[in-house]
Design an enzyme around this catalytic site. Structure first.
Site, PDB file in Angstrom:
ATOM      1  N   LYS A  31      -0.759   3.767   7.006  1.00 28.21           N
ATOM      2  CA  LYS A  31      -1.846   2.953   6.230  1.00 28.21           C
ATOM      3  C   LYS A  31      -3.159   4.208   5.718  1.00 28.21           C
ATOM      4  CE  LYS A  31      -0.783  -1.290   7.167  1.00 28.21           C
ATOM      5  NZ  LYS A  31       0.417  -1.521   8.001  1.00 28.21           N
TER       6      LYS A  31
HETATM    7  C1  LIG Z   1       1.692  -1.844   7.867  1.00 25.33           C
HETATM    8  C2  LIG Z   1       2.850  -1.131   8.786  1.00 25.33           C
HETATM    9  C3  LIG Z   1       4.099  -1.494   8.396  1.00 25.33           C
HETATM   10  C4  LIG Z   1       4.543  -2.155   7.545  1.00 25.33           C
HETATM   11  O1  LIG Z   1       4.098  -1.786   6.139  1.00 25.33           O
HETATM   12  P1  LIG Z   1       4.318  -2.863   4.568  1.00 25.33           P
HETATM   13  O2  LIG Z   1       3.609  -1.982   3.608  1.00 25.33           O
HETATM   14  O3  LIG Z   1       3.418  -4.058   5.040  1.00 25.33           O
HETATM   15  O4  LIG Z   1       5.705  -3.089   4.460  1.00 25.33           O
HETATM   16  C5  LIG Z   1       5.120  -0.804   9.323  1.00 25.33           C
HETATM   17  N1  LIG Z   1       4.626  -0.148  10.160  1.00 25.33           N
HETATM   18  C6  LIG Z   1       3.188   0.143  10.401  1.00 25.33           C
HETATM   19  C7  LIG Z   1       3.474   0.983  11.783  1.00 25.33           C
HETATM   20  C8  LIG Z   1       2.442  -0.626   9.827  1.00 25.33           C
HETATM   21  O5  LIG Z   1       1.126  -0.247  10.061  1.00 25.33           O
END
Ligand SMILES: *Cc1c(COP(=O)(O)O)cnc(C)c1O
Length: 475
Positions: A120
């Site tokens: 993120k």
């Molecule tokens: C948010 C997240 C995901 C999922 O990503 P999306 O964009 O919601 O599909 C996968 N792994 C981690 C560690 C995340 O923080």
């Protein structure tokens, strides 16, 4: 470049106009009017670029209402080896998202070297700088209100800390996050960050945010905003690392690659889809889910059936525990030939909690064109894959990346490098790593002992009026 709504009933907008908002006024999601195309000459020139320069080239196709020199400076200050310093496995921090070779033709791409050790940060750090810039230009301010069970809230706080004209009020469930996650958020001492621990569950915190956002008068009076996963700028920022991963996994632009993406809200893989639509030679996009397999079900059957919260499991890859995928509407818009009336009909059902089925429609025949395949992973698969990665490749992967790797191994194409997106570091999920390997993940040195730092947090009952009062006194 202008942005249109997937439901077709909102006026086209420029990038900066949709930056601070969420959904389009018609309930749809914003997408570019058309995807900018990348020529072979551009691809050849881009192969040599640093991550920040590559990000500038790609983002300037989507962001045409910020002067080029300003955009270049914003991107340069975001994508630095200092911000993305937590490399592992000998990765070069200067590459921002370096690859780790597991074996010939199989890699992970480190997207979790930022401040919160999860992918993120890749988009959120840029968002922080963009917000500050646009608010300064306009002489405006924003108060971000959010609820988090871990990853998103901390990424937002680390992106917005110390930014002028931005305050962050983040609700979290009191005592429900790990000691490490609590320390990450609550140890921030910046005056514009407010942590509120709600004595309840994540859903209680989420309900408070919804109640406040539904109070239109309060929302506009106190300039309440959000940084949720449907934000277009987040998706745009994520397109960049698909290009970077492609360049690092290949020697020439005649080659193709496949990406495997641990998925929840479809934000990450949506960026991969757009990179492919722009002309990046992606042979296959592998979508990996955990036990919450609403997306795997769609790609296998054509049925999209959002789950109720009772049907949503709490798993050991918790950032993928979703009941519906908030960015999925963007892909379906492309799948149905960008017909907003069709999307509006489908989501009229989704918004009522109903399923839709595309298997008998003409649109389903378009699916192969988009090169998606999917699979799911369970807790047992996750443990087995974490062990396999350690024993066979000598690499420790986190629980989400393990889901991606498990499904990647089932979907390799001969002669095509497979890049598994590493979305978090194992240090964030100590308990499951211990269960799989019987040993502790190593934490980056600068985060050792973070639990001992002083913490700034107020504890509150799950009471909308109390949260509103707290906010009013501080904005
Ligand atoms: C948010 C997240 C995901 C999922 O990503 P999306 O964009 O919601 O599909 C996968 N792994 C981690 C560690 C995340 O923080």
């Amino acid at each position: 470049m202008r942005y249109i709504s997937t439901r077709g009933r909102a006026a086209p907008q420029s990038f900066c106009d949709i930056l601070l908002g969420g959904l389009a006024p018609d309930g749809g999601l914003y997408l570019p009017e058309s995807y900018p195309q990348v020529s072979r000459a551009e691809l050849d020139a881009w192969r040599q670029l640093s991550y920040a320069d590559l990000a500038y080239e790609i983002l300037s196709k989507f962001i045409t209402d910020i002067p080029p020199a300003d955009l270049k400076a914003l991107v340069a200050k975001t994508y630095t080896a200092q911000v993305y310093c937590h490399t592992r496995n000998g990765g070069d921090a200067a590459q921002i998202t370096p690859l780790t070779r597991l074996e010939d033709g199989l890699y992970t791409q480190e997207l979790s070297n930022g401040p919160t050790l999860a992918f993120k940060d890749m988009a959120m750090q840029l968002l922080g700088n963009l917000f500050e810039y646009v608010l300064d230009q306009r002489g405006e301010s924003i108060n971000i209100l959010g609820a988090t069970s871990g990853d998103t809230g901390s990424a937002a706080e680390y992106a917005m800390r110390g930014k002028h004209n931005v305050k962050v009020f983040m609700l979290s469930p009191d005592g429900k996050m790990s000691a490490f996650q609590r320390a990450q958020m609550y140890s921030l001492q910046d005056a514009n960050i407010f942590n509120i621990a709600v004595t309840g569950m994540f859903d209680d915190a989420q309900d408070i945010v919804k109640a406040v956002s539904n109070d239109a008068e309060f929302k506009s009076r106190y300039k309440i905003g959000a940084v949720n996963s449907i934000n277009w700028a987040r998706v745009a920022a994520q397109i960049v690392y698909y290009f970077q991963g492609y360049f690092l996994a290949t020697r020439s632009n005649d080659e193709q690659v496949a990406f495997s993406v641990p998925s929840g809200n479809f934000g990450n893989i949506c960026a991969g889809h757009i990179a492919r639509q722009m002309g990046l030679p992606i042979a296959r996009l592998v979508l990996a889910t955990n036990e919450n397999d609403v997306l795997d079900e769609f790609f296998k059957t054509g049925v999209y059936r959002p789950r109720t919260s009772a049907e949503t499991s709490v798993t050991s890859s918790p950032s993928m525990d979703i009941s519906k995928a908030s960015n999925f509407e963007r892909f379906v818009f492309d799948l149905v030939g960008r017909d907003p009336a069709v999307v509006a009909d489908l989501w009229a059902k989704v918004d009522k909690g109903q399923a839709f089925d595309l298997s008998a429609t003409v649109y389903w025949k378009n699916l192969p064109k988009f090169a998606f395949v999917s699979g799911r992973s369970s807790h047992a698969d996750r443990l087995a894959t974490i062990r396999l990665a350690q024993e066979k490749y000598g690499v420790m992967v986190d629980t989400h990346t393990a889901d991606g790797l498990k499904v990647a191994l089932e979907n390799r194409l001969p002669g095509v490098p497979m890049v598994v997106l590493e979305t978090a570091q194992p240090a964030k999920f100590e308990e499951t790593i211990r269960e799989a390997l019987g040993s502790e993940p190593v934490r980056p040195a600068d985060l050792a002992g973070i639990e001992k730092l002083p913490q700034r947090v107020v504890v509150m009952a799950p009471d909308v009026e109390a949260v509103k009062r707290y906010l009013v006194e501080r904005v």
